[in-house]
Scaffold this active site. Structure first.
Site, PDB file in Angstrom:
ATOM      1  N   ASP A  66      -6.298  -6.199  -6.056  1.00 37.67           N
ATOM      2  CA  ASP A  66      -6.473  -5.194  -5.059  1.00 37.67           C
ATOM      3  C   ASP A  66      -7.300  -5.533  -3.942  1.00 37.67           C
ATOM      4  O   ASP A  66      -8.418  -5.454  -4.360  1.00 37.67           O
ATOM      5  CB  ASP A  66      -6.371  -3.913  -5.698  1.00 37.67           C
ATOM      6  CG  ASP A  66      -5.928  -2.854  -4.814  1.00 37.67           C
ATOM      7  OD1 ASP A  66      -4.752  -2.550  -4.574  1.00 37.67           O
ATOM      8  OD2 ASP A  66      -6.866  -2.448  -3.946  1.00 37.67           O
ATOM      9  N   THR A  99      -4.052  -4.260   1.936  1.00 36.46           N
ATOM     10  CA  THR A  99      -5.575  -3.997   2.218  1.00 36.46           C
ATOM     11  C   THR A  99      -6.129  -5.461   2.219  1.00 36.46           C
ATOM     12  O   THR A  99      -7.243  -5.784   2.762  1.00 36.46           O
ATOM     13  CB  THR A  99      -6.420  -3.294   0.940  1.00 36.46           C
ATOM     14  OG1 THR A  99      -5.940  -4.076  -0.209  1.00 36.46           O
ATOM     15  CG2 THR A  99      -6.070  -1.932   0.933  1.00 36.46           C
ATOM     16  N   THR A 100      -5.339  -6.419   1.574  1.00 38.15           N
ATOM     17  CA  THR A 100      -5.641  -7.813   1.660  1.00 38.15           C
ATOM     18  C   THR A 100      -5.205  -8.304   3.091  1.00 38.15           C
ATOM     19  O   THR A 100      -6.137  -8.902   3.571  1.00 38.15           O
ATOM     20  CB  THR A 100      -5.212  -8.651   0.522  1.00 38.15           C
ATOM     21  OG1 THR A 100      -5.344  -8.051  -0.945  1.00 38.15           O
ATOM     22  CG2 THR A 100      -5.764 -10.106   0.444  1.00 38.15           C
ATOM     23  N   ASP A 395      -1.122   1.906  -5.421  1.00 38.81           N
ATOM     24  CA  ASP A 395      -0.332   1.400  -4.284  1.00 38.81           C
ATOM     25  C   ASP A 395       1.250   1.414  -4.104  1.00 38.81           C
ATOM     26  O   ASP A 395       1.665   1.977  -3.312  1.00 38.81           O
ATOM     27  CB  ASP A 395      -0.715  -0.179  -4.335  1.00 38.81           C
ATOM     28  CG  ASP A 395      -1.910  -0.646  -4.100  1.00 38.81           C
ATOM     29  OD1 ASP A 395      -2.870   0.228  -3.838  1.00 38.81           O
ATOM     30  OD2 ASP A 395      -2.048  -2.048  -3.830  1.00 38.81           O
TER      31      ASP A 395
HETATM   32  N1  LIG Z   1       8.779 -11.864  -3.586  1.00 40.56           N
HETATM   33  C1  LIG Z   1       8.046 -12.084  -2.608  1.00 40.56           C
HETATM   34  N2  LIG Z   1       8.064 -13.161  -1.765  1.00 40.56           N
HETATM   35  C2  LIG Z   1       7.342 -13.446  -0.825  1.00 40.56           C
HETATM   36  N3  LIG Z   1       6.352 -12.499  -0.386  1.00 40.56           N
HETATM   37  C3  LIG Z   1       6.036 -11.488  -1.137  1.00 40.56           C
HETATM   38  C4  LIG Z   1       6.908 -11.039  -2.202  1.00 40.56           C
HETATM   39  N4  LIG Z   1       6.377  -9.995  -2.649  1.00 40.56           N
HETATM   40  C5  LIG Z   1       5.406  -9.746  -1.799  1.00 40.56           C
HETATM   41  N5  LIG Z   1       5.267 -10.560  -0.922  1.00 40.56           N
HETATM   42  C6  LIG Z   1       4.407 -10.544   0.217  1.00 40.56           C
HETATM   43  O1  LIG Z   1       3.016 -10.592  -0.194  1.00 40.56           O
HETATM   44  C7  LIG Z   1       2.163  -9.763   0.739  1.00 40.56           C
HETATM   45  C8  LIG Z   1       1.279  -8.878   0.135  1.00 40.56           C
HETATM   46  O2  LIG Z   1       0.410  -9.415  -0.919  1.00 40.56           O
HETATM   47  P1  LIG Z   1      -0.655  -8.529  -1.562  1.00 40.56           P
HETATM   48  O3  LIG Z   1       0.103  -7.215  -2.337  1.00 40.56           O
HETATM   49  O4  LIG Z   1      -1.424  -9.346  -2.532  1.00 40.56           O
HETATM   50  O5  LIG Z   1      -1.893  -7.922  -0.662  1.00 40.56           O
HETATM   51  P2  LIG Z   1      -1.960  -6.929   0.513  1.00 40.56           P
HETATM   52  O6  LIG Z   1      -0.542  -5.893   0.073  1.00 40.56           O
HETATM   53  O7  LIG Z   1      -2.158  -7.101   1.816  1.00 40.56           O
HETATM   54  O8  LIG Z   1      -2.961  -6.135  -0.297  1.00 40.56           O
HETATM   55  P3  LIG Z   1      -3.170  -5.129  -1.493  1.00 40.56           P
HETATM   56  O9  LIG Z   1      -1.905  -5.098  -2.031  1.00 40.56           O
HETATM   57  O10 LIG Z   1      -4.236  -5.778  -2.262  1.00 40.56           O
HETATM   58  O11 LIG Z   1      -3.637  -3.789  -1.090  1.00 40.56           O
HETATM   59  C9  LIG Z   1       3.095  -9.049   1.686  1.00 40.56           C
HETATM   60  O12 LIG Z   1       3.241 -10.140   2.970  1.00 40.56           O
HETATM   61  C10 LIG Z   1       4.471  -9.334   1.024  1.00 40.56           C
HETATM   62  O13 LIG Z   1       5.466  -9.353   1.901  1.00 40.56           O
HETATM   63 MG   LIG Z   2       0.081  -5.082  -1.951  1.00 49.24          MG
END
Ligand SMILES: Nc1ncnc2c1ncn2[C@@H]1O[C@H](COP(=O)(O)OP(=O)(O)OP(=O)(O)O)[C@@H](O)[C@H]1O
Ligand SMILES: [Mg+2]
Length: 552
Positions: A66, A99-100, A395
């Site tokens: 996260d 958040t990332t 989340d």
């Molecule tokens: N199966 C998938 N294939 C491709 N991309 C995906 C898949 N599932 C999620 N994503 C993508 O991953 C990204 C989110 O990644 P992640 O959850 O690590 O980071 P975040 O949401 O920015 O931050 P955090 O969850 O740490 O608050 C998004 O752009 C989402 O569309």
């Molecule tokens: Mg995320």
């Protein structure tokens, strides 16, 4: 610190030891520090992203994916780096996910700004261009977003699964998502203009042990306490609940006092009187019709015994937050003396029961007066898994709430970023020289999300991006990067959806932080009372240049 000499006398305006950097140096140092933070979290983006293990100064270990949690634990020192932490916090508070992404995006916007500045484009022009681009980007995002039904369980589950896909607990995403959707739908309140969801109504309670599949949704509250006396009932139906913020004990005098007792009868009389007072306390509880008492303070042994005889279930030393949650859920009023316990102020729950969870006992309050109170009891192999499960569930609950409150989604996997970038580039064609460069830099920066997803998946980012771009050009709106299968494909077919709000907020916050940093051209830092040796701790480069003020 002095300014150029004025009639022979330097004018001192800042305290001794103050460091100052100006112009390009100040800006570059800030940008560099912020980009270091962005690079630090980049590798954790997406389902194939890595986790981080963070050890705090007490040696406590956190393993997480996260963004907000990582940055919080990292304890960064540089002021500009701290701003990135703030950005991710804002994202967390506003929408709960992304958040990332927001930090990675801000880092990229800054990187592109540096290239523009190297081409002698003034920061003000970049700022204006970025702001314009942001406005357009949000408009394009709305154009492409898909409107959904706020109670569409399947869509809500998709959104939740996407947010969990990148977490340690993704293997249980299916199970946990069903649970999260049920929890949010239970507490969603329908108003005149859509739904309102107060996420705090979902209480997350953790108990290591068992497996993540043992995590349960409770329609009511779970209190991490046990019944105080073994003879008390373990289950009370039709519970009339009293909430007391006072000790059920004889008050001790504040000063030392002595009682002279000369004869054994006097001693007995004294003890009898004490017992009488304690009995009266219990009689008051009973008199108010209360059969379950939650006490925020201590409960005397004798009182426990009397209450047990009356068939009252009691617990002691509850957390204030638990008392408040109980009050909200059962409708009971928290009173501060035993005398104030009354029938009208008592709350209601269909059952109150002590159950054994692993090696511990917990109290379940179910069928509350207010059906909007729900809890999730998180179980899992180790404490760290339970902790990360809590963050992931948080989340998930947030993204479900986002969609219930504002029922609009986009597909994930970088598809919206590619599409918005494409439209922005087209828009920029109508602009004049320098601003056009800034807007297309913004568009390119957006593509850092699909690029990073591809990198973290182990794909060639350039190939992936160009394939996505050309398919978007042909009108395939939701073609993105399927991280799990390592290929470019139609994201709606694999049900990867995210709330529109998460994307919109990320664009807004990242632009805001970037423009704010670009605007700073003067950093004046007071001398630290006890500056750590060797400059910035935590290895953040880009601190103040040694020697303070650069030549003017
Ligand atoms: N199966 C998938 N294939 C491709 N991309 C995906 C898949 N599932 C999620 N994503 C993508 O991953 C990204 C989110 O990644 P992640 O959850 O690590 O980071 P975040 O949401 O920015 O931050 P955090 O969850 O740490 O608050 C998004 O752009 C989402 O569309
Ligand atoms: Mg995320």
């Amino acid at each position: 610190m002095s300014v150029p000499e004025f009639s022979g006398q330097p004018i001192i305006i800042l305290k001794e030891g103050t460091e100052r950097s100006q112009g390009r140096d100040a800006r570059n140092a800030n940008i560099m520090a912020a980009r270091v933070v962005a690079n630090a979290v980049k590798s954790s983006l997406g389902p194939k992203g890595m986790d981080k293990m963070l050890v705090d100064s007490f040696g406590d270990v956190t393993i997480t994916n996260d963004g907000a949690a990582m940055l919080k634990e990292m304890d960064v020192q540089h002021p500009a780096a701290k701003m990135m932490v703030e950005v991710s916090k804002t994202q967390d508070a506003e929408v709960g996910d992304g958040t990332t992404s927001v930090v990675v995006l801000a880092g990229e916007l800054l990187g592109k700004a540096v290239s523009l500045m190297e081409k002698k484009i003034h920061p003000t022009v970049i700022i204006d261009g970025y702001r314009d681009a942001q406005e357009q980007a949000l408009k394009f995002l709305e154009e492409i977003a898909i409107n959904v039904e706020p109670r569409d369980k399947e869509m809500l589950k998709n959104v939740s699964m996407t947010s969990m896909a990148s977490k340690l607990v993704s293997g249980y995403g299916d199970y946990l998502s069903d649970l999260a959707v049920d929890a949010i739908l239970q507490i969603a309140e329908e108003g005149d203009d859509g739904y309102d969801v107060d996420i705090d109504m979902v209480k997350l309670e953790k108990k290591p042990g068992g497996s993540l599949n043992d995590t349960t949704l409770i329609r009511g509250l779970v209190i991490d306490k046990e019944v105080v006396h073994p003879d008390m009932p373990k289950l009370v139906r039709d519970a009339k609940i009293g909430l007391l913020n006072a000790a059920m004990e004889i008050e001790k005098t504040e000063f030392d006092s002595k009682i002279h007792i000369e004869r054994p009868e006097e001693m007995q009389a004294y003890l009898d009187q004490e017992e009488q007072m304690l009995r009266e306390m219990v009689a008051k509880v009973r008199g108010a019709g209360i059969n379950v008492l939650f006490c925020q303070k201590g409960v005397d042994d004798m009182v426990q015994h009397f209450m047990a005889r009356e068939g009252i279930l009691a617990t002691r030393r509850l957390k204030k937050s638990d008392m408040e949650a109980l009050s909200k859920a059962t409708g009971a009023k928290i009173v501060s003396t035993v005398d104030d316990l009354t029938e009208t102020d008592a709350g209601y729950a269909a059952t109150v029961e002590e159950r054994k969870i692993g090696d511990d006992k917990m109290i379940f309050v179910e069928g509350c007066k207010n059906p909007k109170a729900v809890s999730v009891l998180i179980r899992g192999g180790t404490e760290r898994i339970v902790d990360e499960a809590e963050r992931s569930l948080h989340d998930a609950l947030c993204v479900i709430r986002d969609v219930v409150e504002e029922p609009s989604v986009v597909a994930g996997g970088g598809a919206p970023e590619i599409e918005v970038a494409r439209r922005l580039r087209r828009y920029s064609e109508g602009l004049g020289g320098r601003e056009r460069l800034a807007v297309s830099a913004f568009a390119e920066a957006l593509e850092v999300i699909p690029t990073t997803l591809a990198e973290n998946t182990g794909m060639d980012p350039i190939d992936a991006i160009s394939e996505m771009q050309s398919r978007h050009e042909k009108g395939e709106l939701w073609v993105g990067l399927d991280s799990l299968n390592g290929k470019v494909s139609e994201m709606t077919e694999i049900n990867v959806y995210e709330p529109m709000q998460v994307k919109a907020q990320a664009i807004k916050s990242a632009t805001e932080a970037t423009t704010m940093l670009l605007k700073i051209d003067d950093v004046i830092a007071a001398s630290k009372a006890s500056a750590p040796p060797g400059g910035m701790p935590g290895g953040m480069p880009g601190g103040m240049p040694p020697g303070g003020m650069p030549p003017m």
